[in-house]
Enzyme design. Structure first.
Site, PDB file in Angstrom:
ATOM      1  N   HIS A 292       0.864  -1.194   0.000  1.00  0.00           N
ATOM      2  CA  HIS A 292       0.000   0.000   0.000  1.00  0.00           C
ATOM      3  C   HIS A 292       0.895   1.237   0.000  1.00  0.00           C
ATOM      4  O   HIS A 292       1.756   1.367  -0.853  1.00  0.00           O
ATOM      5  CB  HIS A 292      -0.942  -0.087   1.203  1.00  0.00           C
ATOM      6  N   HIS A 331      -2.245  -2.057  -9.708  1.00  0.00           N
ATOM      7  CA  HIS A 331      -3.263  -1.429  -8.850  1.00  0.00           C
ATOM      8  C   HIS A 331      -4.529  -2.271  -8.895  1.00  0.00           C
ATOM      9  O   HIS A 331      -4.874  -2.835  -9.921  1.00  0.00           O
ATOM     10  CB  HIS A 331      -3.576   0.002  -9.349  1.00  0.00           C
ATOM     11  N   ASP A 387       2.752   5.541  -6.516  1.00  0.00           N
ATOM     12  CA  ASP A 387       4.001   5.420  -5.742  1.00  0.00           C
ATOM     13  C   ASP A 387       5.236   5.323  -6.609  1.00  0.00           C
ATOM     14  O   ASP A 387       6.358   5.440  -6.114  1.00  0.00           O
ATOM     15  CB  ASP A 387       3.919   4.184  -4.835  1.00  0.00           C
TER      16      ASP A 387
HETATM   17  C1  SDX Z   1      -1.411   2.268  -3.297  1.00  0.00           C
HETATM   18  O1  SDX Z   1      -6.093   0.780  -3.306  1.00  0.00           O
HETATM   19  C2  SDX Z   1      -5.635   1.987  -3.507  1.00  0.00           C
HETATM   20  O2  SDX Z   1      -6.340   2.858  -3.954  1.00  0.00           O
HETATM   21  C3  SDX Z   1      -4.204   2.174  -3.046  1.00  0.00           C
HETATM   22  C4  SDX Z   1      -3.569   3.507  -3.442  1.00  0.00           C
HETATM   23  C5  SDX Z   1      -4.213   4.668  -2.717  1.00  0.00           C
HETATM   24  O3  SDX Z   1      -4.103   5.801  -3.193  1.00  0.00           O
HETATM   25  O4  SDX Z   1      -4.718   4.428  -1.579  1.00  0.00           O
HETATM   26  O5  SDX Z   1      -3.655   3.730  -4.844  1.00  0.00           O
HETATM   27  C6  SDX Z   1      -2.083   3.549  -3.038  1.00  0.00           C
HETATM   28  O6  SDX Z   1      -1.367   1.421  -2.429  1.00  0.00           O
HETATM   29  C7  SDX Z   1      -0.829   2.015  -4.674  1.00  0.00           C
HETATM   30  C8  SDX Z   1      -0.256   0.562  -4.818  1.00  0.00           C
HETATM   31  C9  SDX Z   1       1.153   0.565  -4.248  1.00  0.00           C
HETATM   32  N1  SDX Z   1       1.684  -0.803  -4.172  1.00  0.00           N
HETATM   33  C10 SDX Z   1       2.652  -1.229  -4.990  1.00  0.00           C
HETATM   34  O7  SDX Z   1       3.150  -0.554  -5.887  1.00  0.00           O
HETATM   35  C11 SDX Z   1       3.171  -2.632  -4.676  1.00  0.00           C
HETATM   36  C12 SDX Z   1       3.267  -3.440  -5.967  1.00  0.00           C
HETATM   37  N2  SDX Z   1       1.938  -3.665  -6.484  1.00  0.00           N
HETATM   38  C13 SDX Z   1       1.295  -4.918  -6.158  1.00  0.00           C
HETATM   39  O8  SDX Z   1       1.583  -5.452  -4.914  1.00  0.00           O
HETATM   40  C14 SDX Z   1      -0.156  -4.991  -6.612  1.00  0.00           C
HETATM   41  O9  SDX Z   1      -0.205  -4.506  -7.902  1.00  0.00           O
HETATM   42  C15 SDX Z   1      -1.233  -4.305  -5.789  1.00  0.00           C
HETATM   43  C16 SDX Z   1      -1.181  -4.707  -4.358  1.00  0.00           C
HETATM   44  C17 SDX Z   1      -1.090  -2.826  -5.901  1.00  0.00           C
HETATM   45  C18 SDX Z   1      -2.567  -4.723  -6.368  1.00  0.00           C
HETATM   46  O10 SDX Z   1      -2.654  -6.088  -6.191  1.00  0.00           O
HETATM   47  P1  SDX Z   1      -3.971  -6.924  -6.635  1.00  0.00           P
HETATM   48  O11 SDX Z   1      -5.005  -6.020  -7.186  1.00  0.00           O
HETATM   49  O12 SDX Z   1      -4.341  -7.796  -5.506  1.00  0.00           O
HETATM   50  O13 SDX Z   1      -3.442  -7.746  -7.852  1.00  0.00           O
HETATM   51  P2  SDX Z   1      -2.833  -9.167  -7.725  1.00  0.00           P
HETATM   52  O14 SDX Z   1      -1.822  -9.199  -6.623  1.00  0.00           O
HETATM   53  O15 SDX Z   1      -3.948 -10.137  -7.692  1.00  0.00           O
HETATM   54  O16 SDX Z   1      -2.033  -9.277  -9.109  1.00  0.00           O
HETATM   55  C19 SDX Z   1      -2.637  -9.746 -10.275  1.00  0.00           C
HETATM   56  C20 SDX Z   1      -1.464 -10.368 -11.071  1.00  0.00           C
HETATM   57  C21 SDX Z   1      -0.690 -11.411 -10.280  1.00  0.00           C
HETATM   58  O17 SDX Z   1      -0.059 -12.249 -11.240  1.00  0.00           O
HETATM   59  P3  SDX Z   1      -0.630 -13.757 -11.471  1.00  0.00           P
HETATM   60  O18 SDX Z   1      -0.776 -14.396 -10.096  1.00  0.00           O
HETATM   61  O19 SDX Z   1      -1.966 -13.546 -12.159  1.00  0.00           O
HETATM   62  O20 SDX Z   1       0.390 -14.427 -12.337  1.00  0.00           O
HETATM   63  O21 SDX Z   1      -0.500  -9.333 -11.354  1.00  0.00           O
HETATM   64  C22 SDX Z   1       0.727  -9.653 -10.691  1.00  0.00           C
HETATM   65  C23 SDX Z   1       0.387 -10.639  -9.605  1.00  0.00           C
HETATM   66  O22 SDX Z   1       1.521 -11.423  -9.287  1.00  0.00           O
HETATM   67  N3  SDX Z   1       1.219  -8.396 -10.134  1.00  0.00           N
HETATM   68  C24 SDX Z   1       2.477  -7.985 -10.229  1.00  0.00           C
HETATM   69  C25 SDX Z   1       2.504  -6.727  -9.619  1.00  0.00           C
HETATM   70  N4  SDX Z   1       1.288  -6.420  -9.165  1.00  0.00           N
HETATM   71  C26 SDX Z   1       0.496  -7.470  -9.472  1.00  0.00           C
HETATM   72  N5  SDX Z   1       3.564  -8.565 -10.778  1.00  0.00           N
HETATM   73  C27 SDX Z   1       4.712  -7.848 -10.713  1.00  0.00           C
HETATM   74  N6  SDX Z   1       4.817  -6.621 -10.138  1.00  0.00           N
HETATM   75  C28 SDX Z   1       3.731  -6.041  -9.586  1.00  0.00           C
HETATM   76  N7  SDX Z   1       3.853  -4.844  -9.033  1.00  0.00           N
END
Ligand code: SDX
Length: 461
Positions: A292, A331, A387
């Site tokens: 997050h 996201h 971020d």
């Molecule tokens: C914020 O919710 C909000 O509004 C949050 C926010 C706000 O203003 O409050 O916008 C602020 O928290 C932004 C997000 C910051 N976090 C990151 O940058 C961390 C990296 N991102 C991930 O952890 C992820 O993208 C999330 C947590 C942001 C979202 O995760 P989801 O929606 O649960 O998606 P998921 O984990 O189910 O991913 C779907 C697929 C998966 O691959 P498969 O299992 O289908 O093979 O996408 C992949 C994930 O492994 N994936 C990524 C990835 N994010 C998702 N692979 C590589 N790098 C990534 N960053």
């Protein structure tokens, strides 16, 4: 930065997203046949949702509790009705109270947007003047709070210090427990918005062993924050106007984001009628996670680990192999470019004109370029989020990586408080208490100590 060319917003000029789906052909209802009993049900559809409680009537017999919905991490569950922030993840649209984020970031101050997010309307000139004066009046901390900060190690993470100190304010303002009193809520909201920059700056000064700098009420919200962070022995701190404006824009972009993890924490803790200081501390705790708000700090660590542009392909290969996530990418809602990332990237150029280009930017741009062309990221709709670039711009402004999530928490306090207040005023809301699907042991009798282990009992986890 008046007069500067502004990045194109993601606003869809077609059908207003709010009206899509209305006026369709059939009845707004689901017809369900339970194959277990052949019983038929009609479940009404409201605002594109069905009420989970309408499923409870679907039973196999009088003993049956009835159906529940199961939705780990709330991937497809609306927990509330809200009029604060609208996001269209496919179109990259973000609006606070109907106003596109691009317009607010260009034309408003952060406190002006804070007033909008909390009240629902942009303030008139007299309202804004009074609002700014109110917040400015609440920037000081009770002297005992500084002693509380002294208890932290010099290398304590600022988010741990911030969350703990915000919680400690609950003991300074016990009347804040009267959460159903609008006047009490209004005062705590002003206290929290006013004091967050002071607490944040004090955590930073504590980590460096510098004396605390008292608020200077002649300065704007962001200039005063910079003053409390960076004033040394000069008689009066003079903030660089470009950096102060960039900080204001960054704060606007981070003010709210509907039902994100930390807003959910704020609503859940607030639903028990805990006071807003303890609820805000809980929200800050949620924000600190690397998935997050903690991602901005992780992005800087990632860019340091990559080290140079030529090492980006090898790093991306490891991401695709599932070794770790690309921090700052992806996201839950945005399956297109995060509109905030676009504005931050634009603001970064203005900051770098003052601070000099952050060398990490080249690595970040290369990461983005390669990732946006790579099927792995395209298939998963992974784009830079808020971020990805914020860490680079903050670091160029002189902030240490550990401070980055604190910089997220300051403006997001406005969104948390708006969500908290909306929850308390929503007649449909009550204490949050989800259900579960029980997967544990069926009933069994106690086993005396001497008889345990005789049968193949499961080993302790
Ligand atoms: C914020 O919710 C909000 O509004 C949050 C926010 C706000 O203003 O409050 O916008 C602020 O928290 C932004 C997000 C910051 N976090 C990151 O940058 C961390 C990296 N991102 C991930 O952890 C992820 O993208 C999330 C947590 C942001 C979202 O995760 P989801 O929606 O649960 O998606 P998921 O984990 O189910 O991913 C779907 C697929 C998966 O691959 P498969 O299992 O289908 O093979 O996408 C992949 C994930 O492994 N994936 C990524 C990835 N994010 C998702 N692979 C590589 N790098 C990534 N960053």
């Amino acid at each position: 930065m008046p007069g500067a060319r502004w990045p194109e917003g993601g606003e869809n000029k077609g059908i207003a997203a709010d009206n899509l789906g209305k006026g369709t052909m059939g009845k707004e209802a689901l017809s369900i046949v339970d194959q277990r009993t052949q019983a038929a049900y009609e479940i009404p559809i409201h605002d594109g949702t069905i009420r989970a409680m309408d499923l409870r009537q679907i039973k196999t017999g009088p003993e049956d509790f009835g159906l529940m919905s199961y939705d780990p991490a709330f991937m497809n569950t609306a927990s509330c009705r809200s009029s604060i922030t609208f996001i269209d993840g496919d179109k990259g649209i973000l609006r606070y109270r109907g106003y596109p984020i691009e317009q607010l970031a260009e034309k408003c101050s952060f406190l002006e947007v804070a007033y909008l997010v909390l009240s629902g309307e942009l303030p008139t000139e007299p309202q804004l003047k009074e609002w700014v004066a109110d917040i400015t009046h609440h920037t000081m901390l009770h002297e005992t709070t500084k002693k509380f900060l002294e208890g932290f190690r010099h290398d304590a993470h600022p988010m741990g210090m911030l969350a703990s100190t915000v919680a400690a304010l609950s003991t300074v303002y016990p009347e804040s427990r009267e959460v159903l009193d609008p006047k009490v809520r209004a005062l705590q909201i002003r206290r929290l918005i006013g004091k967050m920059p002071t607490i944040a700056a004090y955590t930073y000064r504590h980590s460096l062993g510098y004396p605390y700098v008292y608020p200077d009420n002649e300065l704007s919200y962001t200039e005063n924050f910079m003053n409390m962070l960076w004033k040394m022995v000069e008689p009066k701190y003079i903030a660089n106007p470009v950096l102060a404006r960039a900080l204001d824009i960054l704060f606007i972009l981070h003010a709210d984001h509907e039902q994100n993890c930390s807003a959910n924490a704020m609503r859940s803790v607030g639903s028990s009628h805990a006071d807003p200081f303890l609820a805000t501390a809980a929200a800050a705790a949620a924000l600190s996670g690397p998935l997050h708000g903690g991602a901005n700090e992780e992005v800087l660590k990632m860019l340091d680990e990559i080290g140079s542009k030529d090492k980006v392909p090898a790093y991306i290969a490891k991401v695709k192999a599932g070794e770790f996530k690309l921090m700052g990418f992806g996201h839950r809602i945005y399956k297109n470019y995060d509109p905030r990332a676009r504005i931050i990237k634009w603001a970064a150029d203005k900051v770098f004109e003052v601070t000099g280009r952050n060398p990490k930017l080249e690595i970040a741009l290369e990461l983005e370029r390669i990732a946006l062309e790579d099927e792995y990221f395209i298939k998963r709709k992974l784009y830079p989020n808020v971020d990805f670039y914020s860490g680079i711009i903050y670091q160029a402004m002189g902030f240490q990586p550990a401070m980055l999530t604190v910089l997220f928490a300051i403006p997001r306090t406005v969104g948390w408080l708006a969500q908290w207040q909306e929850m308390l005023c929503d007649a449909e809301q009550k204490i949050a208490r989800p259900r579960q699907v029980f997967t544990g042991q069926a009933a069994r009798d106690f086993v005396p100590l001497e008889k345990r282990g005789v049968t193949a009992a499961p080993t302790a986890a």
